[in-house]
Design a protein around this motif. Structure first.
Motif, PDB file in Angstrom:
ATOM      1  N   LEU A 130       0.813  -1.213   0.000  1.00  0.00           N
ATOM      2  CA  LEU A 130       0.000   0.000   0.000  1.00  0.00           C
ATOM      3  C   LEU A 130       0.852   1.270   0.000  1.00  0.00           C
ATOM      4  O   LEU A 130       0.488   2.272  -0.624  1.00  0.00           O
ATOM      5  N   ASP A 131       2.004   1.249   0.672  1.00  0.00           N
ATOM      6  CA  ASP A 131       2.838   2.445   0.780  1.00  0.00           C
ATOM      7  C   ASP A 131       3.910   2.531  -0.324  1.00  0.00           C
ATOM      8  O   ASP A 131       4.798   3.369  -0.267  1.00  0.00           O
ATOM      9  N   HIS A 132       3.819   1.669  -1.337  1.00  0.00           N
ATOM     10  CA  HIS A 132       4.797   1.656  -2.422  1.00  0.00           C
ATOM     11  C   HIS A 132       4.673   2.921  -3.273  1.00  0.00           C
ATOM     12  O   HIS A 132       3.573   3.399  -3.547  1.00  0.00           O
ATOM     13  N   THR A 133       5.808   3.468  -3.689  1.00  0.00           N
ATOM     14  CA  THR A 133       5.810   4.587  -4.633  1.00  0.00           C
ATOM     15  C   THR A 133       5.840   4.006  -6.043  1.00  0.00           C
ATOM     16  O   THR A 133       6.825   3.383  -6.446  1.00  0.00           O
ATOM     17  N   PHE A 134       4.762   4.201  -6.779  1.00  0.00           N
ATOM     18  CA  PHE A 134       4.586   3.540  -8.066  1.00  0.00           C
ATOM     19  C   PHE A 134       5.311   4.248  -9.203  1.00  0.00           C
ATOM     20  O   PHE A 134       5.322   5.483  -9.278  1.00  0.00           O
ATOM     21  N   THR A 135       5.921   3.459 -10.085  1.00  0.00           N
ATOM     22  CA  THR A 135       6.314   3.988 -11.384  1.00  0.00           C
ATOM     23  C   THR A 135       5.041   4.104 -12.225  1.00  0.00           C
ATOM     24  O   THR A 135       3.978   3.576 -11.852  1.00  0.00           O
ATOM     25  N   ARG A 136       5.129   4.766 -13.350  1.00  0.00           N
ATOM     26  CA  ARG A 136       3.952   4.899 -14.209  1.00  0.00           C
ATOM     27  C   ARG A 136       3.438   3.535 -14.657  1.00  0.00           C
ATOM     28  O   ARG A 136       2.233   3.267 -14.632  1.00  0.00           O
ATOM     29  N   GLU A 137       4.344   2.642 -15.044  1.00  0.00           N
ATOM     30  CA  GLU A 137       3.933   1.313 -15.500  1.00  0.00           C
ATOM     31  C   GLU A 137       3.272   0.518 -14.375  1.00  0.00           C
ATOM     32  O   GLU A 137       2.265  -0.164 -14.579  1.00  0.00           O
ATOM     33  N   GLU A 138       3.847   0.609 -13.176  1.00  0.00           N
ATOM     34  CA  GLU A 138       3.257  -0.086 -12.033  1.00  0.00           C
ATOM     35  C   GLU A 138       1.876   0.460 -11.707  1.00  0.00           C
ATOM     36  O   GLU A 138       0.962  -0.299 -11.363  1.00  0.00           O
ATOM     37  N   ARG A 139       1.730   1.777 -11.828  1.00  0.00           N
ATOM     38  CA  ARG A 139       0.427   2.386 -11.533  1.00  0.00           C
ATOM     39  C   ARG A 139      -0.630   1.915 -12.528  1.00  0.00           C
ATOM     40  O   ARG A 139      -1.760   1.610 -12.150  1.00  0.00           O
ATOM     41  N   VAL A 140      -0.261   1.848 -13.811  1.00  0.00           N
ATOM     42  CA  VAL A 140      -1.212   1.371 -14.820  1.00  0.00           C
ATOM     43  C   VAL A 140      -1.598  -0.075 -14.547  1.00  0.00           C
ATOM     44  O   VAL A 140      -2.778  -0.448 -14.601  1.00  0.00           O
ATOM     45  N   ALA A 141      -0.622  -0.916 -14.220  1.00  0.00           N
ATOM     46  CA  ALA A 141      -0.920  -2.317 -13.905  1.00  0.00           C
ATOM     47  C   ALA A 141      -1.824  -2.411 -12.688  1.00  0.00           C
ATOM     48  O   ALA A 141      -2.759  -3.225 -12.646  1.00  0.00           O
ATOM     49  N   ASP A 142      -1.593  -1.551 -11.689  1.00  0.00           N
ATOM     50  CA  ASP A 142      -2.420  -1.552 -10.487  1.00  0.00           C
ATOM     51  C   ASP A 142      -3.858  -1.145 -10.808  1.00  0.00           C
ATOM     52  O   ASP A 142      -4.807  -1.743 -10.291  1.00  0.00           O
ATOM     53  N   ILE A 143      -4.028  -0.140 -11.658  1.00  0.00           N
ATOM     54  CA  ILE A 143      -5.371   0.273 -12.066  1.00  0.00           C
ATOM     55  C   ILE A 143      -6.080  -0.875 -12.774  1.00  0.00           C
ATOM     56  O   ILE A 143      -7.250  -1.172 -12.501  1.00  0.00           O
ATOM     57  N   CYS A 144      -5.371  -1.547 -13.671  1.00  0.00           N
ATOM     58  CA  CYS A 144      -5.976  -2.669 -14.404  1.00  0.00           C
ATOM     59  C   CYS A 144      -6.355  -3.802 -13.458  1.00  0.00           C
ATOM     60  O   CYS A 144      -7.429  -4.407 -13.587  1.00  0.00           O
ATOM     61  N   ASN A 145      -5.479  -4.108 -12.495  1.00  0.00           N
ATOM     62  CA  ASN A 145      -5.792  -5.164 -11.532  1.00  0.00           C
ATOM     63  C   ASN A 145      -6.971  -4.783 -10.642  1.00  0.00           C
ATOM     64  O   ASN A 145      -7.802  -5.625 -10.302  1.00  0.00           O
ATOM     65  N   THR A 146      -7.051  -3.499 -10.279  1.00  0.00           N
ATOM     66  CA  THR A 146      -8.171  -3.026  -9.473  1.00  0.00           C
ATOM     67  C   THR A 146      -9.480  -3.159 -10.248  1.00  0.00           C
ATOM     68  O   THR A 146     -10.511  -3.581  -9.696  1.00  0.00           O
ATOM     69  N   GLN A 147      -9.450  -2.807 -11.532  1.00  0.00           N
ATOM     70  CA  GLN A 147     -10.642  -2.997 -12.371  1.00  0.00           C
ATOM     71  C   GLN A 147     -11.047  -4.473 -12.409  1.00  0.00           C
ATOM     72  O   GLN A 147     -12.235  -4.813 -12.324  1.00  0.00           O
ATOM     73  N   SER A 148     -10.058  -5.344 -12.530  1.00  0.00           N
ATOM     74  CA  SER A 148     -10.337  -6.780 -12.600  1.00  0.00           C
ATOM     75  C   SER A 148     -10.979  -7.280 -11.315  1.00  0.00           C
ATOM     76  O   SER A 148     -11.954  -8.050 -11.342  1.00  0.00           O
ATOM     77  N   LEU A 149     -10.448  -6.851 -10.175  1.00  0.00           N
ATOM     78  CA  LEU A 149     -11.034  -7.254  -8.897  1.00  0.00           C
ATOM     79  C   LEU A 149     -12.436  -6.680  -8.732  1.00  0.00           C
ATOM     80  O   LEU A 149     -13.321  -7.337  -8.173  1.00  0.00           O
ATOM     81  N   GLY A 150     -12.651  -5.462  -9.229  1.00  0.00           N
ATOM     82  CA  GLY A 150     -13.992  -4.886  -9.183  1.00  0.00           C
ATOM     83  C   GLY A 150     -14.978  -5.716  -9.985  1.00  0.00           C
ATOM     84  O   GLY A 150     -16.115  -5.947  -9.551  1.00  0.00           O
TER      85      GLY A 150
END
Length: 198
Positions: free
Chosen positions: A107-127
């Motif tokens: 949760l406290d990770h500082t995201f690179t742009r690529e990591e942030r995009v992957a996180d958004i996609c994974n969040t959409q998938s979990l939703g």
């Protein structure tokens, strides 16, 4: 399916009645059949009932107590009473399912742009998985409550989960003891912009 979408409600009062394992398996299967970015299937579900659910809600209680003196989310302190109310709903519900992402960075990770995009996609998938689960519960005559207030007790619930993945949400499931009216929704005219040529 539209009727299940229209009829689904967030349930905050449950009957004291166990949920059959077969129904829970159908709900969980629906979650695993959701679409996911690059077919990563970034989910793992922890089903808690009985004593295990008591331990889960006790962990959330410890987190809410810690939040008063050492807040993880200081800007959201006003929502803590709502989180405690939600914990009481979790105590009452026969089953609570934690949805965790084993691919997530902390949760406290500082995201690179690529990591942030992957996180958004994974969040959409979990939703998508959680929505499948809510709609399947509705089809089975069960109620559910999609819970995000777990973030107030994130460290404590992560410890309870035992490293299964990063906690994203919880889902309370049971037979409803209430029949809430539909909440107001914005119209298509308010929410859709058509850009269709020809």
């Amino acid at each position: 399916m539209l009727s299940a979408i229209q009829d689904r409600r967030s349930i905050r009062a449950f009957q004291d009645r166990p949920v059959p394992r077969e129904a829970l398996e159908e709900i969980l299967l629906a979650g695993t059949l959701a679409p996911s970015a690059s077919n990563r299937q970034p989910w793992r579900f922890i089903v808690a009932a009985g004593a295990a659910k008591d331990e889960l809600t006790a962990a959330m209680g410890r987190g809410l107590e810690r939040e008063r003196t050492s807040p993880l989310l200081p800007a959201n302190a006003a929502a803590c009473p709502g989180a405690e109310h939600t914990r009481q709903i979790m105590i009452q519900a026969p089953v609570v399912i934690l949805a965790v992402n084993p691919l997530a960075l902390p949760l406290d990770h500082t995201f690179t742009r690529e990591e942030r995009v992957a996180d958004i996609c994974n969040t959409q998938s979990l939703g998508a998985a959680l929505e499948n689960m809510c709609l399947t519960a509705e089809n089975l005559g069960l109620g559910s409550l999609w819970i995000g207030f777990t973030f107030f007790a994130h460290p404590e619930l992560m410890e309870w989960a035992g490293g299964a993945g990063e906690l994203y949400a919880a889902l309370a499931v049971g037979y409803p003891a209430e029949a809430p009216l539909p909440r107001p929704r914005r119209s298509l005219e308010e929410t859709v912009e058509w850009r269709i040529d020809g």
